[in-house]
Structures are given as structure tokens and as C-alpha cells.
Write a protein that holds these residues in place. Structure first.
Motif, PDB file in Angstrom:
ATOM      1  N   ILE A 224       0.883  -1.177   0.000  1.00 16.87           N
ATOM      2  CA  ILE A 224       0.000   0.000   0.000  1.00 16.87           C
ATOM      3  C   ILE A 224       0.917   1.221   0.000  1.00 16.87           C
ATOM      4  O   ILE A 224       1.762   1.367   0.895  1.00 16.87           O
ATOM      5  N   VAL A 225       0.798   2.055  -0.999  1.00 12.00           N
ATOM      6  CA  VAL A 225       1.662   3.230  -1.131  1.00 12.00           C
ATOM      7  C   VAL A 225       0.804   4.490  -1.078  1.00 12.00           C
ATOM      8  O   VAL A 225      -0.168   4.618  -1.822  1.00 12.00           O
ATOM      9  N   GLU A 226       1.170   5.371  -0.175  1.00 10.13           N
ATOM     10  CA  GLU A 226       0.461   6.656  -0.064  1.00 10.13           C
ATOM     11  C   GLU A 226       1.487   7.778  -0.019  1.00 10.13           C
ATOM     12  O   GLU A 226       2.423   7.732   0.784  1.00 10.13           O
ATOM     13  N   ASP A 227       1.321   8.752  -0.892  1.00 14.31           N
ATOM     14  CA  ASP A 227       2.244   9.889  -0.980  1.00 14.31           C
ATOM     15  C   ASP A 227       3.696   9.427  -1.118  1.00 14.31           C
ATOM     16  O   ASP A 227       4.606   9.968  -0.485  1.00 14.31           O
ATOM     17  N   GLY A 228       3.893   8.409  -1.911  1.00 13.69           N
ATOM     18  CA  GLY A 228       5.242   7.918  -2.179  1.00 13.69           C
ATOM     19  C   GLY A 228       5.847   7.102  -1.065  1.00 13.69           C
ATOM     20  O   GLY A 228       7.023   6.736  -1.128  1.00 13.69           O
ATOM     21  N   ARG A 229       5.092   6.805  -0.044  1.00 17.80           N
ATOM     22  CA  ARG A 229       5.611   6.032   1.082  1.00 17.80           C
ATOM     23  C   ARG A 229       4.859   4.709   1.212  1.00 17.80           C
ATOM     24  O   ARG A 229       3.626   4.671   1.072  1.00 17.80           O
ATOM     25  N   VAL A 230       5.587   3.649   1.480  1.00 18.28           N
ATOM     26  CA  VAL A 230       4.950   2.352   1.725  1.00 18.28           C
ATOM     27  C   VAL A 230       4.374   2.380   3.141  1.00 18.28           C
ATOM     28  O   VAL A 230       5.115   2.564   4.110  1.00 18.28           O
ATOM     29  N   VAL A 231       3.061   2.205   3.221  1.00 18.53           N
ATOM     30  CA  VAL A 231       2.399   2.307   4.537  1.00 18.53           C
ATOM     31  C   VAL A 231       1.711   1.010   4.927  1.00 18.53           C
ATOM     32  O   VAL A 231       0.993   0.970   5.931  1.00 18.53           O
ATOM     33  N   GLY A 232       1.933  -0.029   4.172  1.00 19.52           N
ATOM     34  CA  GLY A 232       1.335  -1.296   4.555  1.00 19.52           C
ATOM     35  C   GLY A 232       1.370  -2.307   3.436  1.00 19.52           C
ATOM     36  O   GLY A 232       1.976  -2.096   2.382  1.00 19.52           O
ATOM     37  N   VAL A 233       0.695  -3.427   3.708  1.00 18.24           N
ATOM     38  CA  VAL A 233       0.671  -4.556   2.774  1.00 18.24           C
ATOM     39  C   VAL A 233      -0.749  -5.109   2.731  1.00 18.24           C
ATOM     40  O   VAL A 233      -1.415  -5.189   3.768  1.00 18.24           O
ATOM     41  N   VAL A 234      -1.179  -5.511   1.557  1.00 14.67           N
ATOM     42  CA  VAL A 234      -2.445  -6.237   1.443  1.00 14.67           C
ATOM     43  C   VAL A 234      -2.104  -7.722   1.447  1.00 14.67           C
ATOM     44  O   VAL A 234      -1.281  -8.177   0.641  1.00 14.67           O
ATOM     45  N   VAL A 235      -2.712  -8.447   2.364  1.00 20.44           N
ATOM     46  CA  VAL A 235      -2.456  -9.887   2.421  1.00 20.44           C
ATOM     47  C   VAL A 235      -3.761 -10.638   2.186  1.00 20.44           C
ATOM     48  O   VAL A 235      -4.844 -10.149   2.513  1.00 20.44           O
ATOM     49  N   ALA A 236      -3.623 -11.832   1.607  1.00 19.90           N
ATOM     50  CA  ALA A 236      -4.786 -12.694   1.381  1.00 19.90           C
ATOM     51  C   ALA A 236      -4.663 -13.917   2.266  1.00 19.90           C
ATOM     52  O   ALA A 236      -3.624 -14.595   2.261  1.00 19.90           O
ATOM     53  N   ALA A 237      -5.702 -14.187   3.031  1.00 28.25           N
ATOM     54  CA  ALA A 237      -5.717 -15.385   3.869  1.00 28.25           C
ATOM     55  C   ALA A 237      -5.952 -16.607   2.988  1.00 28.25           C
ATOM     56  O   ALA A 237      -6.225 -16.474   1.784  1.00 28.25           O
ATOM     57  N   ALA A 238      -5.862 -17.783   3.585  1.00 24.54           N
ATOM     58  CA  ALA A 238      -6.019 -19.016   2.817  1.00 24.54           C
ATOM     59  C   ALA A 238      -7.378 -19.077   2.123  1.00 24.54           C
ATOM     60  O   ALA A 238      -7.501 -19.639   1.028  1.00 24.54           O
ATOM     61  N   ASP A 239      -8.388 -18.480   2.731  1.00 27.19           N
ATOM     62  CA  ASP A 239      -9.718 -18.503   2.112  1.00 27.19           C
ATOM     63  C   ASP A 239      -9.908 -17.362   1.110  1.00 27.19           C
ATOM     64  O   ASP A 239     -11.001 -17.153   0.587  1.00 27.19           O
TER      65      ASP A 239
END
Lengths: 541, 195
Positions: A224-239
Motif C-alpha cells: 500500500i503506497v500513499e504519498d510515495g511512502r509504503v504504509v502497509g501490505v495487502v495480504v490474502a488469507a487461505a480462504d
């Protein structure tokens, strides 16, 4: 769904857990995500060696060392491909991180005193003292019940629940008959872990004790990138459920290289026919995520290769298991030949063997040494193990021949040439010499050989019945990877750091060492830069 | 030496059980990890089995020889590893009188309780079979099998430690499947003979 943390770490291997411990010990709220259902990553698959120059154990044991000598050693052997700032950071910070892990995080590293550097004879090299590993780990004693089956076990060391220190004390890998197999059987029943799995176990126990949250079977999808900064990650669970894990201080990428992704290897590596021998989850997906947001990538040339052999029908992780054969080619009474029936390297130094196996010859436009066989005689067979195959045991798939010509016929190599190769080799081997390639001419090579063999632990004539196994190149890590700075920050392809994104372990390019390598370096870098990166992200305002 | 002993009573006649088990083609695929078998003659066959030993899966070829063949009572066999240095043997027995020493139904006793019993009987010198009595009746026939496997050589102790839990699971699995199949085939036979 969104969750908020100070630090998000992608990858639950050694580097990820070192970073998680750094965060938790400084009071930060940290989560570690991993696509696997177990913790440990490449670290747990490894032999667990950690190479740290000038470590705090050395002085007590009488070894002299200094950061300056280590830097001189590596920089003179890197082929000019290392980064001075990264090398300096690694050499100066790794002893501190190991001491912190040992004394404050209960990860009990111990010194392997007699284990030499690969290039111990070169300036700044050492004949011992720089290799560390941990003692045995007992999940049943150290992990909560629900975590005891969440620690990755390495298929390479599944039948060897022993520590490196014990193995050294028992006489090394050429002395397996003298090992304490009954004690190891007891440990097997108790699910005790040695080597990389042991270190991963201690790291996991320390993380759980300090409140680190783990989300397993959670596959990172994108940053997740906001204003040129990485501020998180999107993860997918097993389901398939997607969750945003947001990080106020930073994201550490510790997903390893791409050694189990054949498509990426074909696209990037000069020699692409290597077999992944680490975690099958190390598929380059973390690198792709970073490349998607403009990360700089350095193609430092292929994989971290290891000679391996395959036992037909033996599988791990749903694929053929390629077992490490780093030491076996160094044992006396054996040589390695290619399809022409000739030797092509100093077999007692596995890096030389691997390099030649993957080398491309532009005169013939071929890989002349790609098809290679470890050839050994009856005394070798009767004295040494080949992976799990006991001394004296000859499985039906193992090639054999009463004479070089008979063996050559079985292997499909030139019979006359093999006969000549062995004859020529034997002439000098009678005196313990190998003028052609120098078997046993390095301290590392001699340490790999049979210490009871004199005058050269790696050299003895081949006599009588012969045997052979085909060698393959296994990959335990990637040399290429993301470009980073001395704080562990991932660099943008147009220069400068990508704010909020850090990297450690094999996801990072080998810029600390360039073209040099030593066993235990990958693990040491992972632990060090995991710590350094989190330290920086927590200090940054 | 890793050894497993399994006993069970099945609501089927001795003849029915024998009819089923005497032909190895009937039950071979029920062996955990079964890959193939090749009958060399009526006493000799080659079996290929894939065993899951923790994080490893290994395909092993066994040379199996029938050493005793008593119709309606027992079959004994020897095992010799072709691709691995391991050997052993076993038997399949029908009827309560034929129960092996130490036989007890794995399916009726939990792992911990069973282990406790084993330890106690071993210490006291008594046989575990006394913990349970299997009987033949008009409605039920007891059957049992034993299997022992021993890996030799330097790594033998470790390999034996790895295969012991595997053998227990394999025995449970085979017994359950055998029972279900004998009953199913018995039912089929019944249906076929029904007016």
C-alpha cells in the motif's frame, strides 16, 4: 478489513524474526505474515551456520580478529561487486546483533572453533572462529502447544537431529559412523531440532515470548503506497479474504529470493537449470511486489548453488528432493568427472565445482560440465555416507562398474577417457597430491575431507570396484535481488530510498559481499539487516 | 525393532475373511502409500510403497516372500528392502485361537492409554493380550496382523525412530479399510445369493 501496526514484516524466516524481535524488544507493535503454514523459511531449511567476523565468542576462545581484517578479506575477494557502506555496516553490526540475540533474546549461539573460512589462506581470512550455530532446540519444551507443529523442519537434515558443534566434536561429516545415532534416535522421537530449524525455533520462541503476532497462510499481495511512502501490505488469507495491514513505521520485506521459481530463474539467471532446495514458498513474489513500485534490482549472477544428488522416489514439499553433496566430493577415493570422462575442478571446494558445472563455453556453445558424476571406489563406499545412504550400502539406482570402462558404459561417458583420468589421478594421489586441480590445498577443503587420511585428507587413489552418482545443481538462495542502503532501505530504480520499505535476507541483492561467499553469510546478513532495518524505521521521524 | 500388532473382530465368517485376504490383489491398494505390486509366483512378490516420514516421502521397494500359508488360519511373510537396507516380516491370522502374543485392538484403545498398558505389562512380564480378550462367535471372527520392520546400518536407530509412528498409522488405516471391504464384499455376496 484493516489492521494497524507499528511494523509489518513479510516473511517469517530468520531475517523476518530478527526484525520482529528488534521491534518487539523496543516496544513496537509488530506482525509477521507468511504464505506458509509454518515458521522458519529458508533459514530453517539451511544448515544454520552463521558467519560473523570478530564475534564476541572469539576472544574468549583465543581467536584474534578485527572488523578491518574482515572488510579487507571480503572487499579483496568480491570481484569489485560489493558496496563499501553495506559491507562496513554488516561487519560492524553483525557481532552486536549476534551478542544481542544470544544474551538478551535467548538464542544460544555457540562457536564452531575449528570451522575455517572458505578462503582462510587469503588476506584477512581465518582458519576458525567466525562460524556460529545454535544448540539443539526442543519444541515441546520451548513452544506453546499450538506452535509446536508450526516450526519448519528441513528435509535435508530430517534424519540428523544434531548441532554443528556436536558434529564437529564427533569428527565431522566424514566420520558419521562414530556419531551418536542412538542419542539422535531419542531426539527424533522427541522432535528435537538441530541446525537451521533449531535457530528458527529459538527465534520463534523469543518472538512469541515478546508478543510478536504471526499471521501464517497469509500471502502478501501488494504494498500500500500513499504519498510515495509504503504504509502497509495487502495480504490474502487461505480462504482468499484480503486484509490491509498498515504500518506506521515501516514494512520489512523478508521473503527470500526466487530460488523455487523456475520461470524467474530462466528470465534472470545466466544458468537457469538449478533445483530449488529451500522452502518452496520462496518464489520471488516479494520481489515482484517491490518491482511493481519501482524498486531497483541488481542481477548479481544466478543462484547460490550447491552440488546435490537425487534419490529416485524421494520427495519433500511435493517435489523431488535434491540432497546436498557439499562434502562428499571432498572425501578421498573419489573424483568428479563430466561427460567427457575428465575432471574439471578442485572437488574439495564445492564452490569451484558448482561454478564449473554451470559455466558456459562459447567455443562449443554448451555447458560442458553440466552433466557431472561423483565417482568413488569401494573403500569410499565402505567408509562414508552419501546423505542417508549408509557406508557399504549400495542402492540399486547407484551406478557401478568393476572397471572404469564398465562404469563409463553405465554412465554414458567416454570409457577410454575415464580410464585415463583415473590412472593419471592415481599416479599423483599415491603421494597425496593433485597437481592438476589442487584437491585439499585449502584449509576449507581439508576440513571437508577425511581427517584420518594422511598426508592429504582429500586425496587417495581410486582402486577396485567403482560407483557413481549424478550431481545436480541445487539452489539455496538467489544472488540477485533488491538494491538497499546501509539502513536496509530499498532503493528506487531512479535513485533514493523508497520511504517505508526495507529489505533483509535473500530478497536483497548480494551487495555486502559481491561475488565472494562463505557458508553462514546469508543467515548472518538476514539476522543483521533485519535488526538494522527495524532499528532505523523505529528511530526515523 | 519397530513392530505393530493389530487385532480386531469382524462380523463375518472365517471363510469369508479368508476368501478375501487370500488374494493380495483385493487389499494391496489399501496399504498406506501403496504404489504397485508385482506377483512373481504364488509365494513371491515385489511391492513398491511410498512412505511419508515427517517432511520426507520415500518410495521403497520390498521383496516379499510367503513363508507360511495355512488356509483359513494364517499367512506369514518376510520382507526385504530392495532399495533400502531394511527387513522384517509379518503375519495375518484369522480366529481368536490364532491371535499373536501381545495382540490388542489399536482401534479400541487410545494411544496414551495403550502406551501406558504396554509399559506396565512389559515391566510386569505379563502379556498385553490379557488386557483384552478377542473371541470368535457365530457372528464375529477375530483377525489380526503383525508387521515388523527394521532398518539396519549406521543410521538404523534414527530411521527406525522415524518409521515406528508411520507403521502404527499404516496398521490402523489398513485394518479399517480391510474391515470395511470385507463387510462390503460380504454384503455383496449376501445380495447375490438372496432369492
Amino acid at each position: 478489513m484493516t489492521s494497524q501496526y507499528d511494523v509489518v514484516i513479510v516473511g517469517a524466516g530468520g531475517g523476518g524474526m530478527s526484525g520482529a524481535l528488534a521491534a518487539a524488544s523496543k516496544g513496537a507493535d509488530v506482525v509477521v505474515v507468511d504464505a506458509a503454514d509454518k515458521v522458519g523459511g529458508t533459514f530453517a531449511y539451511s544448515a544454520g551456520l552463521v558467519w560473523v567476523a570478530n564475534n564476541h565468542f572469539m576472544a574468549d576462545a583465543g581467536f584474534e580478529d578485527s572488523a578491518a581484517e574482515a572488510i579487507e578479506h571480503i572487499s579483496s575477494l568480491s570481484g569489485g561487486r560489493h558496496d563499501d557502506a553495506l559491507l562496513s555496516t554488516f561487519v560492524h553490526r553483525s557481532p552486536e546483533v549476534i551478542r544481542w540475540l544470544t544474551e538478551e533474546m535467548d538464542v544460544p549461539f555457540e562457536l564452531l572453533g575449528t570451522y575455517p573460512d572458505y578462503y582462510s589462506d587469503h588476506v584477512g581470512g581465518r582458519a576458525g572462529g567466525r562460524h556460529l550455530s545454535t544448540a539443539m532446540f526442543a519444541p515441546q519444551d520451548s513452544l506453546p502447544a499450538e506452535w509446536q507443529d508450526r516450526l519448519t523442519a528441513s528435509p535435508h537434515f530430517a534424519g540428523v537431529p544434531a548441532s554443528w558443534k556436536e558434529i564437529q566434536e564427533w569428527g565431522g561429516l566424514a566420520s558419521m559412523p562414530s556419531w551418536d545415532w542412538n542419542e539422535m534416535a531419542r531426539r527424533m522421537v522427541a522432535d528435537c531440532r538441530g541446525m537451521g530449524s533449531a535457530t528458527a525455533g529459538f527465534l520463534l520462541a523469543a518472538c512469541l515470548k515478546r508478543g510478536v503476532e504471526f499471521r501464517l497462510q497469509s500471502s502478501a499481495q501488494r504494498f500500500i503506497v500513499e504519498d510515495g511512502r509504503v504504509v502497509g501490505v495487502v495480504v490474502a488469507a487461505a480462504d482468499g479474504t484480503a486484509t490491509e495491514l498498515r504500518a506506521t513505521r515501516g514494512v520489512l520485506l523478508a521473503t527470500g529470493g526466487f530460488d523455487s521459481n523456475d520461470e524467474m530463474k530462466a528470465a534472470i539467471d545466466p544458468y537457469a537449470r538449478t533445483h530449488g532446495i529451500g522452502s518452496p514458498n520462496v518464489d520471488g513474489s516479494g520481489l515482484v511486489m517491490a518491482l511493481e513500485i519501482g524498486a531497483a534490482f541488481n542481477a548479481l549472477g544466478g543462484q547460490l548453488t550447491t552440488p546435490t544428488f537425487a534419490i529416485p522416489g524421494e520427495e519433500a514439499d511435493g517435489r523431488q528432493l535434491y540432497r546436498s553433496a557439499v562434502r562428499e566430493p571432498a572425501f578421498p577415493g573419489g573424483i568428479v568427472v563430466d561427460r567427457s570422462g575428465k575432471r574439471f575442478c578442485d572437488e574439495s571446494f564445492y564452490r569451484s565445482l558448482c561454478h564449473e558445472m554451470e559455466s558456459f563455453d562459447v567455443r562449443s556453445q554448451s555447458y560442458p560440465h553440466e552433466d557431472a558424476w561423483l565417482v568413488f571406489d569401494q573403500q569410499w563406499k565402505d567408509s562414508y555416507s552419501l546423505g542417508p545412504i549408509n557406508p557399504g550400502e549400495v542402492p540399486p539406482w547407484m551406478s557401478r562398474g568393476a572397471t572404469p570402462a564398465e562404469l563409463a558404459l553405465d554412465l554414458g561417458v567416454a570409457g577410454d577417457a575415464l580410464n585415463r583420468t583415473i590412472s593419471d589421478y592415481n599416479t599423483h594421489a599415491l603421494k597425496g597430491e593433485d597437481p592438476e586441480f589442487g584437491r585439499g590445498s585449502t584449509a576449507y577443503g581439508r576440513n571437508s575431507g577425511d581427517r584420518t587420511m594422511t598426508p592429504n585428507p582429500c586425496v587417495r587413489p581410486l582402486e577396485g570396484q567403482l560407483y557413481a552418482v549424478k550431481l545436480h545443481l541445487g539452489s539455496s538462495g538467489s544472488n540477485s535481488g533488491l538494491v538497499f542502503d546501509d539502513h536496509g532501505r530499498v532503493q528506487h530504480v531512479r535513485g533514493g530510498a523508497i520511504n517505508g520499505l526495507y529489505v533483509t535476507g535473500n530478497a536483497a541483492a548480494n551487495l555486502v559481499e559481491g561475488l565472494w561467499y562463505n557458508s553462514g553469510l546469508s543467515n548472518a546478513k538476514a539476522l543483521t539487516f533485519g535488526y538494522v532495518a527495524v532499528e532505523h524505521m523505529l528511530a526515523e521521524r | 525393532m519397530p513392530e505393530v500388532v493389530y487385532s480386531k473382530s469382524v462380523p463375518a465368517s472365517r471363510e469369508r475373511i479368508w476368501e478375501y485376504v487370500k488374494d493380495m490383489d483385493n487389499w494391496a491398494p489399501f496399504i498406506m502409500g501403496y504404489q504397485s505390486h508385482e506377483q512373481k509366483d504364488d509365494r513371491h512378490s515385489i511391492w513398491t510403497v511410498k512412505g511419508e516420514m515427517g517432511v520426507l516421502a520415500r518410495t521403497v521397494v520390498f521383496d516379499v516372500k510367503i513363508t507360511e500359508w495355512l488356509p483359513l488360519q494364517r499367512v506369514s511373510f518376510s520382507l526385504e528392502g530392495v532399495t533400502e537396507k531394511c527387513d522384517g516380516g509379518g503375519s495375518f491370522l484369522i480366529g481368536a485361537k490364532e491371535q499373536p502374543i501381545g495382540a490388542v485392538s489399536r482401534s479400541r484403545r487410545g494411544g496414551r492409554f495403550r502406551a501406558l498398558l504396554r509399559r506396565w505389562f512389559r515391566r510386569s512380564g505379563r502379556e498385553e493380550a490379557s488386557a483384552e480378550t478377542l473371541v470368535d462367535s457365530a457372528d464375529e471372527t477375530a483377525f489380526s496382523f503383525t508387521l515388523s520392520l527394521h532398518a539396519g546400518g549406521m543410521t538404523g536407530p534414527v530411521v527406525n525412530a522415524m518409521i515406528e509412528p508411520l507403521m502404527g498409522k499404516a496398521a490402523d488405516d489398513l485394518a479399517e479399510k480391510l474391515t470395511a471391504e470385507i463387510l462390503r464384499s460380504d454384503g455383496d455376496a449376501g445380495e447375490r445369493t438372496a432369492p
